[in-house]
Motif scaffolding. Sequence first.
Motif, mmCIF file in Angstrom:
data_model
loop_
_atom_site.group_PDB
_atom_site.id
_atom_site.type_symbol
_atom_site.label_atom_id
_atom_site.label_comp_id
_atom_site.label_asym_id
_atom_site.label_seq_id
_atom_site.Cartn_x
_atom_site.Cartn_y
_atom_site.Cartn_z
ATOM 1 N N LEU A 47 -12.080 13.165 7.590
ATOM 2 C CA LEU A 47 -11.230 12.973 6.427
ATOM 3 C C LEU A 47 -12.103 13.011 5.182
ATOM 4 N N GLY A 48 -11.605 13.670 4.146
ATOM 5 C CA GLY A 48 -12.359 13.754 2.898
ATOM 6 C C GLY A 48 -11.463 13.473 1.708
ATOM 7 N N ALA A 49 -12.046 12.886 0.667
ATOM 8 C CA ALA A 49 -11.311 12.609 -0.568
ATOM 9 C C ALA A 49 -12.265 12.658 -1.751
ATOM 10 N N VAL A 50 -11.773 13.188 -2.860
ATOM 11 C CA VAL A 50 -12.512 13.216 -4.124
ATOM 12 C C VAL A 50 -11.572 12.719 -5.204
ATOM 13 N N ASP A 70 -4.058 16.249 15.807
ATOM 14 C CA ASP A 70 -3.881 17.624 15.350
ATOM 15 C C ASP A 70 -4.144 17.685 13.851
ATOM 16 N N ASN A 71 -4.094 18.894 13.298
ATOM 17 C CA ASN A 71 -4.439 19.069 11.892
ATOM 18 C C ASN A 71 -3.409 18.440 10.961
ATOM 19 N N ASN A 72 -2.125 18.488 11.342
ATOM 20 C CA ASN A 72 -1.094 17.897 10.490
ATOM 21 C C ASN A 72 -1.321 16.400 10.293
ATOM 22 N N VAL A 73 -1.607 15.709 11.372
ATOM 23 C CA VAL A 73 -1.865 14.271 11.288
ATOM 24 C C VAL A 73 -3.115 14.010 10.450
ATOM 25 N N ALA A 74 -4.117 14.851 10.596
ATOM 26 C CA ALA A 74 -5.347 14.692 9.820
ATOM 27 C C ALA A 74 -5.060 14.735 8.325
ATOM 28 N N GLU A 75 -4.165 15.634 7.911
ATOM 29 C CA GLU A 75 -3.850 15.761 6.484
ATOM 30 C C GLU A 75 -3.164 14.500 5.963
ATOM 31 N N TYR A 76 -2.254 13.938 6.734
ATOM 32 C CA TYR A 76 -1.561 12.723 6.301
ATOM 33 C C TYR A 76 -2.526 11.543 6.264
ATOM 34 N N ARG A 77 -3.391 11.443 7.258
ATOM 35 C CA ARG A 77 -4.379 10.357 7.258
ATOM 36 C C ARG A 77 -5.293 10.451 6.048
ATOM 37 N N ALA A 78 -5.696 11.676 5.700
ATOM 38 C CA ALA A 78 -6.613 11.861 4.576
ATOM 39 C C ALA A 78 -5.962 11.441 3.264
ATOM 40 N N LEU A 79 -4.709 11.825 3.063
ATOM 41 C CA LEU A 79 -4.043 11.434 1.821
ATOM 42 C C LEU A 79 -3.828 9.930 1.764
ATOM 43 N N HIS A 80 -3.448 9.331 2.884
ATOM 44 C CA HIS A 80 -3.290 7.875 2.919
ATOM 45 C C HIS A 80 -4.602 7.203 2.523
ATOM 46 N N ASP A 84 -5.305 4.993 -0.915
ATOM 47 C CA ASP A 84 -5.770 3.610 -0.778
ATOM 48 C C ASP A 84 -7.030 3.376 -1.620
ATOM 49 N N VAL A 85 -7.964 4.317 -1.557
ATOM 50 C CA VAL A 85 -9.205 4.190 -2.329
ATOM 51 C C VAL A 85 -8.888 4.189 -3.826
ATOM 52 N N LEU A 86 -8.001 5.087 -4.257
ATOM 53 C CA LEU A 86 -7.640 5.141 -5.667
ATOM 54 C C LEU A 86 -6.937 3.868 -6.105
ATOM 55 N N ALA A 87 -6.030 3.350 -5.295
ATOM 56 C CA ALA A 87 -5.283 2.154 -5.665
ATOM 57 C C ALA A 87 -6.201 0.958 -5.899
ATOM 58 N N ALA A 88 -7.333 0.929 -5.214
ATOM 59 C CA ALA A 88 -8.285 -0.172 -5.386
ATOM 60 C C ALA A 88 -9.091 -0.041 -6.674
ATOM 61 N N HIS A 136 1.333 6.525 8.720
ATOM 62 C CA HIS A 136 0.601 6.929 7.521
ATOM 63 C C HIS A 136 1.560 7.392 6.434
ATOM 64 N N TRP A 137 2.662 8.009 6.802
ATOM 65 C CA TRP A 137 3.646 8.419 5.816
ATOM 66 C C TRP A 137 4.245 7.201 5.110
ATOM 67 N N ARG A 138 4.505 6.143 5.839
ATOM 68 C CA ARG A 138 5.011 4.926 5.204
ATOM 69 C C ARG A 138 3.983 4.371 4.221
ATOM 70 N N GLY A 139 2.704 4.441 4.596
ATOM 71 C CA GLY A 139 1.661 3.992 3.684
ATOM 72 C C GLY A 139 1.571 4.865 2.445
ATOM 73 N N ILE A 140 1.721 6.177 2.623
ATOM 74 C CA ILE A 140 1.711 7.100 1.492
ATOM 75 C C ILE A 140 2.879 6.804 0.556
ATOM 76 N N GLN A 141 4.068 6.604 1.124
ATOM 77 C CA GLN A 141 5.237 6.294 0.304
ATOM 78 C C GLN A 141 5.026 5.016 -0.506
#
Length: 211
Positions: A47-50, A70-80, A84-88, A136-141
């Motif tokens: 997972l990566g984030a900038v 799978d890749n779809n789950v990876a994308e949702y985990r990365a955004l979550h 989270d990092v930004l919210a802090a 992870h979608w609930r966390g994103i929401q």
Amino acid sequence: MAAHGRPALRDLFDESPTPHIAHPPRTHHRDFYVATDGSFRESGGGLGAVIETRDGTRVARVATPDTPPDNNVAEYRALHLGLDVLAARAPPDARVGVLVDHDDLASNVNNAVLAANHPNRRPPRPFSIPSASANHWRGIQARVNGFGELRAARIDSGQNPAHPLANAPTQYEHVNRELDRCVLPEPPERTVAGVPPPSRANRNGGSRASD
């Protein structure tokens, strides 16, 4: 692609489509931008984030190994993770621009934004969420609703600065040791005679306007 001297994430966001939400002239007045990416491999992914402010100051970078199914789950985990990092590090009224290279994820995020503003909190289009990404979608929401304003742009994988972090997390693990920053962006620049800059939809003859 990018205008000379402009911050990378801000420029990418301004020039990229935002599914289901038009790009008004004030779009470029985001306070923070977060680009995320997730990778999947049989041997393990990442997972990566900038995160940057509007004026290009780096807030954080994250590169962490992960084992998504799978890749779809990876994308949702990365955004979550990225949200989270930004919210802090950002005030709750922050205006946020999200950049992802996954069509359905960008669409679902903007659909969630529209649902949050609907009197019945009903999305204009049904969500399409991978079953393994439900938590992870609930966390994103929750994060989407926790910021002052948010919208997502769809960028190409080759333009995504989070892509190398997600695809080689051990190679980039040093970014996780960067000092934590709680940075506020510089105030938005004033425009001449009070006329807002053109939106992305008005550039290049409007040929790349979003939905």
